[in-house]
Write a protein that holds these residues in place. Sequence first.
Motif, PDB file in Angstrom:
ATOM      1  N   UNK A   1     -50.813  17.387 -11.163  1.00  0.00           N
ATOM      2  CA  UNK A   1     -51.420  18.642 -11.643  1.00  0.00           C
ATOM      3  C   UNK A   1     -52.315  18.406 -12.848  1.00  0.00           C
ATOM      4  N   UNK A   2     -51.822  17.645 -13.820  1.00  0.00           N
ATOM      5  CA  UNK A   2     -52.586  17.380 -15.040  1.00  0.00           C
ATOM      6  C   UNK A   2     -53.872  16.617 -14.736  1.00  0.00           C
ATOM      7  N   UNK A   3     -53.776  15.623 -13.857  1.00  0.00           N
ATOM      8  CA  UNK A   3     -54.954  14.828 -13.506  1.00  0.00           C
ATOM      9  C   UNK A   3     -55.965  15.676 -12.740  1.00  0.00           C
ATOM     10  N   UNK A   4     -55.484  16.499 -11.828  1.00  0.00           N
ATOM     11  CA  UNK A   4     -56.370  17.380 -11.058  1.00  0.00           C
ATOM     12  C   UNK A   4     -57.116  18.328 -11.982  1.00  0.00           C
ATOM     13  N   UNK A   5     -56.406  18.889 -12.939  1.00  0.00           N
ATOM     14  CA  UNK A   5     -57.025  19.815 -13.890  1.00  0.00           C
ATOM     15  C   UNK A   5     -58.074  19.114 -14.750  1.00  0.00           C
ATOM     16  N   UNK A   6     -57.734  17.944 -15.265  1.00  0.00           N
ATOM     17  CA  UNK A   6     -58.655  17.227 -16.158  1.00  0.00           C
ATOM     18  C   UNK A   6     -59.904  16.723 -15.442  1.00  0.00           C
ATOM     19  N   UNK A   7     -59.778  16.416 -14.150  1.00  0.00           N
ATOM     20  CA  UNK A   7     -60.920  15.886 -13.391  1.00  0.00           C
ATOM     21  C   UNK A   7     -61.618  16.954 -12.554  1.00  0.00           C
ATOM     22  N   UNK A   8     -61.065  18.160 -12.544  1.00  0.00           N
ATOM     23  CA  UNK A   8     -61.680  19.235 -11.776  1.00  0.00           C
ATOM     24  C   UNK A   8     -61.591  19.028 -10.277  1.00  0.00           C
TER      25      UNK A   8
END
Length: 246
Positions: A52-59
Amino acid sequence: MKKLFLTTILLTSVLLGGITANATTNTNTNTSKEILTLMPGMTIKEVDDMIKETATSLGKSEGEIATQILSELKTQQELTEKEKSKLTKGSSGGGGSTTTYTLGAAKYNGDVFYEPASTFSVQHGHVGIYWTSDIVVESMPGDGVRSINRTNKKVEKGSKIFTFSGVSVATQNDASNWAYARKGESYSYNFATNRTTSHYGAKNCSKLVWSAYKVKANLDLDKDGGLGVYPKDILYHSKSSVYKSY
């Protein structure tokens, strides 16, 4: 009649939406479980949070991130199988070797050693960086970032020591000093997205080496430039030049 028609459409949309959401959730859960089998040490919740965190940070979508993580882990698994096969063929009698060797000295500060080590039976390998010709800095489960004299370090067959072609001695010194200054930082089991996490704080072995050169020389030692940098990514980088093999 019109009200009944609209109510039917609404109920159908809600039901189908629920089914789709459940299917997506189940898919993500199954992927997280598969990721965990190839990268143990974390919990399902930690894996889900990482995605989730990676998806959010990379869009990007969580599905995209999960798929990429799994693909990179499977690539590492394939490289491990090739490594095991090569070691088995090279052993007398066709069996594996249990022989260990005392880690040798480095030619230059900032050189790196690689060993085919396992974490919870999953063999991604292990790397450490030489602070001096005899002192290595590595990040280990339980200990975090530590320094150790190479004479107290035992490595298995298949281990290697290498330097980096075209990288100055001054740069290697800077990288080794940066790594040494990280002593005491805790260990992280997150290999899958460690390129996206901070250079400072909890880190695993490959993150330590990769960050040292990335911070001090803006040199990216990750062979494939994926979400995660693994020990073999550094070993097989185009600038890596092996001068000692066990």
